[in-house]
Design an enzyme around this catalytic site. Structure first.
Site, PDB file in Angstrom:
ATOM      1  N   ARG A  25       0.830  -1.208   0.000  1.00 23.44           N
ATOM      2  CA  ARG A  25       0.000   0.000   0.000  1.00 23.44           C
ATOM      3  C   ARG A  25       0.864   1.259   0.000  1.00 23.44           C
ATOM      4  NH1 ARG A  25      -2.733   3.111   4.163  1.00 23.44           N
ATOM      5  NH2 ARG A  25      -4.680   3.979   3.365  1.00 23.44           N
ATOM      6  N   HIS A  72       0.531   4.178  -2.770  1.00 23.08           N
ATOM      7  CA  HIS A  72       0.244   5.563  -2.419  1.00 23.08           C
ATOM      8  C   HIS A  72       1.385   6.493  -2.834  1.00 23.08           C
ATOM      9  CE1 HIS A  72      -3.299   5.298   0.607  1.00 23.08           C
ATOM     10  NE2 HIS A  72      -3.391   4.352  -0.311  1.00 23.08           N
TER      11      HIS A  72
END
Length: 327
Positions: free
Chosen positions: A61, A65
């Site tokens: 993640r 991001h």
């Protein structure tokens, strides 16, 4: 003949100069520059995973991001200062981000061996790959050679796709970064591992629309379970520290995420939205029954995503400390 040769040469030159910047990345970039880099990163990921299995989805993640804001330049790793609120403190990040300490540890060891050679952005890309592999996903060779960015702004994290997005919003968000709808469907499968804070989806339970409190696309049984995990207090608020697993196998990288969508147990609005169109439903159906097909497509989409707007050559810098821009 001469005209044909000159035309062919012109086309070749035009193609060369129009090739995207990611062409500058290469597999084995540190083979001679810092031979131990990949092994060090793998060791740090493995060590952290042994202590906390949630670090693997956290690193995947973190990479995602990072790439969706200013490209894959490690800017998500930079700390805020009194004069600048950095990406790490943007709305989609904040308390939900995990894994920066793994990058810090790998960077410190690498700097002791190969000072000023390996970028934080590349360390993050390798760590994301290793996190997929350690949870049961396919291995891939990471094209490297990224440089680190010097700008990190919390305000720009609004470019990150939100869990409340519908299919059109998701598709457009990925298209803005040069990724296709097919890439989006494959990458969404990363939600097969990890956890989510309740506040990322409780609108589906308690405040979905002006006409219904609960999202009608959400399985009533699953909704009841989620309400037990994410209860409201007397003021109607949900504790922002509460979390639930994204999937029934939160540390195994396999395609049950897609099977869940047909049971209406996708956790986010953006997950369940993959069944809103025939073309995406077909892909979901394939991945639901063919784990290998999904994993292969996921790898290709990850390689593509990891090359978004990268800095190479003399662009950016090689940060000495991933959390601080070089003086």
């Amino acid at each position: 003949m001469y005209i044909k040769m000159m035309l062919a040469l012109f086309i070749a030159v035009a193609f060369f100069f129009s090739s995207p910047i990611e062409a500058a990345l290469e597999v084995g970039f540190y083979r001679d520059k810092c031979p131990s880099a990949e092994a060090i990163i793998k060791e740090e990921v493995s060590k952290s995973f042994d202590q906390n299995k949630g670090i693997a989805p956290g690193l995947i993640r973190l990479h995602f991001h990072d790439c969706f804001v200013r490209g894959c330049d490690g800017s998500i790793l930079i700390d805020s200062t009194p004069t600048n609120q950095a990406e790490i403190d943007g709305p989609p990040n904040g308390i939900t981000i995990r894994g920066r300490e793994v990058i810090d540890n790998a960077k410190a060891r690498i700097e002791a061996t190969c000072k000023g050679v390996v970028s934080c952005a590349d360390i993050l890309s390798y760590a994301a790959r290793d996190s997929v592999v350690i949870t049961g996903g396919l291995y891939w060779d990471v094209p490297a050679g990224r440089r680190d960015g010097r700008i990190s702004r919390a305000s720009e994290t609004l470019d990150i796709p939100a869990p409340s997005f519908n299919l059109d919003q998701l598709t457009q968000s990925f298209a803005n970064k040069g990724l296709t709808q097919d890439d989006m469907v494959a990458l969404s499968g990363a939600h097969t591992i990890g956890r989510s804070h309740c506040t990322s989806f409780t609108n589906r339970l308690y405040n979905f629309s002006s006409t219904t409190m609960q999202d009608p696309k959400l399985s009533p049984i699953y909704a009841q379970f989620l309400k037990q995990q994410c209860p409201r207090d007397s003021q109607g608020n949900v504790n922002q520290d509460l979390v639930v697993f994204m999937n029934q196998t939160p540390y195994v990288f396999e395609s049950s995420y897609y099977q869940n969508l047909f049971q209406h147990t996708g956790l986010f609005t953006s997950d369940q939205a993959l069944l809103d169109r025939q073309e995406t439903t077909r892909e979901v159906a394939l991945y639901a029954v063919n784990n290998l097909a999904w994993q292969r497509d996921f790898v290709q989409a990850m390689i593509k995503m990891s090359q978004i707007e990268v800095l190479t050559g003399n662009q950016g810098e090689i940060r000495a400390n991933c959390r601080v821009i070089n003086p």
